[in-house]
Design a protein around this motif. Sequence first.
Motif, short mmCIF file in Angstrom:
data_model
loop_
_atom_site.label_atom_id
_atom_site.label_comp_id
_atom_site.label_asym_id
_atom_site.label_seq_id
_atom_site.Cartn_x
_atom_site.Cartn_y
_atom_site.Cartn_z
N PRO A 34 -7.37 -44.13 -16.69
CA PRO A 34 -7.96 -43.60 -15.52
C PRO A 34 -7.50 -42.12 -15.12
O PRO A 34 -8.29 -41.50 -14.39
CB PRO A 34 -7.40 -44.71 -14.27
N GLU A 35 -6.35 -41.61 -15.47
CA GLU A 35 -5.72 -40.35 -15.22
C GLU A 35 -6.96 -39.18 -15.36
O GLU A 35 -6.89 -38.21 -14.67
CB GLU A 35 -4.48 -40.04 -15.72
N GLY A 36 -7.50 -39.25 -16.75
CA GLY A 36 -8.43 -38.21 -17.22
C GLY A 36 -9.97 -38.49 -16.59
O GLY A 36 -10.72 -37.68 -17.20
N PHE A 37 -10.27 -39.43 -15.83
CA PHE A 37 -11.64 -39.89 -15.54
C PHE A 37 -12.02 -38.82 -14.48
O PHE A 37 -11.67 -39.05 -13.61
CB PHE A 37 -11.70 -41.14 -15.12
N GLU A 38 -13.19 -38.07 -14.87
CA GLU A 38 -13.83 -37.08 -13.87
C GLU A 38 -15.12 -37.69 -13.53
O GLU A 38 -15.51 -37.24 -12.44
CB GLU A 38 -13.98 -35.91 -14.73
N GLY A 39 -15.63 -38.73 -14.14
CA GLY A 39 -16.92 -39.26 -13.84
C GLY A 39 -18.14 -39.44 -14.69
O GLY A 39 -17.79 -38.86 -15.79
N LEU A 40 -18.95 -40.12 -14.37
CA LEU A 40 -20.25 -40.29 -15.15
C LEU A 40 -21.43 -40.15 -14.39
O LEU A 40 -21.28 -40.46 -13.23
CB LEU A 40 -20.16 -41.55 -15.99
N ALA A 41 -22.68 -39.95 -14.93
CA ALA A 41 -24.01 -39.83 -14.32
C ALA A 41 -24.91 -40.29 -15.59
O ALA A 41 -24.83 -39.74 -16.44
CB ALA A 41 -24.11 -38.39 -13.94
N VAL A 42 -25.63 -40.96 -14.85
CA VAL A 42 -26.80 -41.34 -15.59
C VAL A 42 -28.30 -41.51 -14.91
O VAL A 42 -28.35 -41.53 -13.70
CB VAL A 42 -26.62 -43.04 -15.87
N THR A 43 -29.49 -41.08 -15.72
CA THR A 43 -30.58 -40.93 -15.08
C THR A 43 -31.76 -41.56 -16.03
O THR A 43 -31.46 -42.07 -17.00
CB THR A 43 -31.10 -39.46 -14.81
N ARG A 44 -32.88 -42.18 -15.55
CA ARG A 44 -33.74 -42.94 -16.32
C ARG A 44 -35.12 -42.19 -15.98
O ARG A 44 -35.30 -41.39 -15.06
CB ARG A 44 -34.04 -44.35 -15.84
N PRO A 45 -36.03 -42.33 -17.13
CA PRO A 45 -37.05 -41.62 -16.88
C PRO A 45 -37.99 -42.05 -15.69
O PRO A 45 -37.48 -43.46 -15.23
CB PRO A 45 -37.81 -42.18 -18.42
N PRO A 46 -38.85 -41.51 -15.18
CA PRO A 46 -39.79 -41.98 -14.02
C PRO A 46 -40.16 -43.42 -14.44
O PRO A 46 -40.67 -43.68 -15.34
CB PRO A 46 -41.00 -41.04 -14.12
#
Length: 301
Positions: A44-56
């Motif tokens: 967890p110390e190095g976790f900066e984040g995640l982002a996901v998107t899906r097609p319309p």
Amino acid sequence: MAGPIVERAARTHDGSTGVGTLLRAALPSLPVVGSLPGVRKARPEGFEGLAVTRPPVTVERAHVEAYGDLCGFPRKDVAPLTYPHMLAFGLHMAMMTDSAFPAPAIGTVHVANTVTRHRHVVIGEQVGVSAHVGPSRPHAKGTVFDFVTEVRDGDGELVWESSSAYLRRGRGDAAAPEGTVFPDAPATGATWSLPGDLGRRYAAVSGDHNPIHLYPLTAKALGFPRQIAHGMWSLARCVAALENRLPEAVTVEVAFKKPILLPGRVAFGSRPTDDGYAFSLSDPRSGAPHLAGLSRPATGG
């Protein structure tokens, strides 16, 4: 609704869930297997984040109606307030099962949710769905990850958003903020009987096949006496009971307290507040709380 800052670029996911997703959710929790390369979770110390998107994605009537019928919503030409979560759940699982996410999906507990609708999502409309999660924040019982979802129309307008709080139990911080204090909403006489297969039926609609919701055997393997209702079903059922009293632009906030065992019975309560409604689900015999929530007019957008 403010969300965490995410440093990692968004990747694309089709929003689906399946056997592969369930395996990726379960394997990191297994002794020995969970420490193998490709399965082992990041620290967890190095976790900066995640982002996901899906097609319309198009809001399909058949799916909306299957969801609405199961949760108690009337059939309309607009989606129920809580429905867009169905479009985002696969994105949440894609992030939670990513090896960069520092906690196993199985055993991570959904403890709170905030949903804001800025305008109705219309059946047949095409929308864009994205989600992100940032570093954890302290909690009295461990750490919490906030999964933030945004739904936008074809013009890029934000029409719906939510924040789902997931707790990873562990060494907590007694000084961590306690969060929302919910007004009392005692049971008012309405009780709902929930069948034993409710979790399987909701899983078929939502894609959330977490074993704790499916069968007594699979729930017992994870520490429950028998299967439990999905928290998002219980929220949706409460919102359905208030549906005709909520404005179009509305925020609903809820805390999930004690699991609802299936089959079982729950007591619903609601009362007006200065600017909305307080509501609850509880055990009709003991009064033990399952859920506490409130609504208020939405602001911003």
